[in-house]
Design a protein around this motif. Structure first.
Motif, PDB file in Angstrom:
ATOM      1  N   GLU A  33       7.621  -3.702  -2.078  1.00 51.63           N
ATOM      2  CA  GLU A  33       7.020  -4.923  -2.623  1.00 51.63           C
ATOM      3  C   GLU A  33       5.522  -4.692  -2.736  1.00 51.63           C
ATOM      4  N   ARG A  34       5.032  -4.601  -3.967  1.00 43.91           N
ATOM      5  CA  ARG A  34       3.601  -4.369  -4.189  1.00 43.91           C
ATOM      6  C   ARG A  34       3.251  -4.803  -5.606  1.00 43.91           C
ATOM      7  N   GLU A  35       2.189  -5.546  -5.745  1.00 41.68           N
ATOM      8  CA  GLU A  35       1.649  -5.897  -7.057  1.00 41.68           C
ATOM      9  C   GLU A  35       0.193  -5.466  -7.090  1.00 41.68           C
ATOM     10  N   TRP A  36      -0.101  -4.460  -7.889  1.00 44.59           N
ATOM     11  CA  TRP A  36      -1.473  -3.959  -7.970  1.00 44.59           C
ATOM     12  C   TRP A  36      -2.359  -5.015  -8.618  1.00 44.59           C
ATOM     13  N   VAL A  37      -3.502  -5.270  -7.994  1.00 45.99           N
ATOM     14  CA  VAL A  37      -4.496  -6.169  -8.580  1.00 45.99           C
ATOM     15  C   VAL A  37      -5.858  -5.496  -8.528  1.00 45.99           C
ATOM     16  N   PRO A  38      -6.710  -5.731  -9.522  1.00 44.07           N
ATOM     17  CA  PRO A  38      -8.060  -5.164  -9.473  1.00 44.07           C
ATOM     18  C   PRO A  38      -8.887  -5.816  -8.373  1.00 44.07           C
TER      19      PRO A  38
END
Length: 207
Positions: A33-38
């Motif tokens: 579970e991972r959502e890359w965000v800047p």
């Protein structure tokens, strides 16, 4: 080998980066579970909190805190006692394996110096906060903020950021959403350090 590593470091300056733990889970068909965000979508409270909790000299060294590292090398406990900067932890998470040993520490040092030079402070923290483990199969600030606080990472309060930062040394046993006494105490120390950090915690903030 060195050319391939240099190319990978250069490529990782611009694209979302996986950690070796994430790759291991994907290879063994376990969920990630991972959502890359800047970095601009991560609360500055969390950016400063991980610096305060993990590496208070982050803004003044070049990947390695030689003062702390020398103290550890002179300690009879050797590499069992910390000394990893945020940059070294990022190098370990992205390029190396978990666990403690002189070999891994020796590899961390040139890798940390290389990514500090190639990426700069904001990118190092951006990668660190997107690959850090915050629970079983849970990686990155956005996924952690959503699970534990039901909000995006950009909206974290100082207290919530301190809990997340304080959970990092033992993410599988510390639940920022339901902090035990040890986590509450560690979060309190992080908040106090935040108050003492001043501008030394600002080098990684997005411009």
């Amino acid at each position: 080998m060195l050319l391939a590593l240099a190319a990978l470091i250069a490529l990782y300056r611009f694209i979302p980066v996986p950690s070796t733990l994430m790759l291991g889970r994907w290879l063994t068909l376990r969920p990630v579970e991972r959502e890359w965000v800047p970095l601009e979508q991560i609360s500055p409270h969390l950016i400063r909190a991980v610096i305060a909790a993990e590496d208070q000299r982050f803004c003044s060294h070049r990947g390695i805190d030689w003062i702390e590292l020398n103290a550890v090398l002179e300690d009879e406990d050797g590499p069992s006692r910390g000394a990893s900067t945020l940059t070294m932890q990022t190098a370990k998470n992205v390029f190396l394996w978990p666990g403690r040993s002189y070999l891994r520490k020796g590899l961390e040092i040139p890798l940390a110096m290389a990514i500090d030079l190639a990426w700069g402070k904001p990118r190092v923290v951006e990668v660190y906060l997107n690959v850090a483990e915050w629970g079983e199969g849970l990686f990155g600030a956005e996924a952690a903020a959503q699970r534990y606080f039901r909000k995006p990472a950009a909206k974290l309060s100082p207290a919530e950021a301190a809990r997340l930062a304080a959970a990092l040394p033992n993410p599988l046993l510390r639940n920022p959403g339901r902090p035990n006494r040890a986590l509450q105490s560690a979060a309190g120390r992080t908040l106090r350090r935040l108050g003492q950090l001043g501008p030394l915690g600002d080098c990684a903030l997005p411009g």
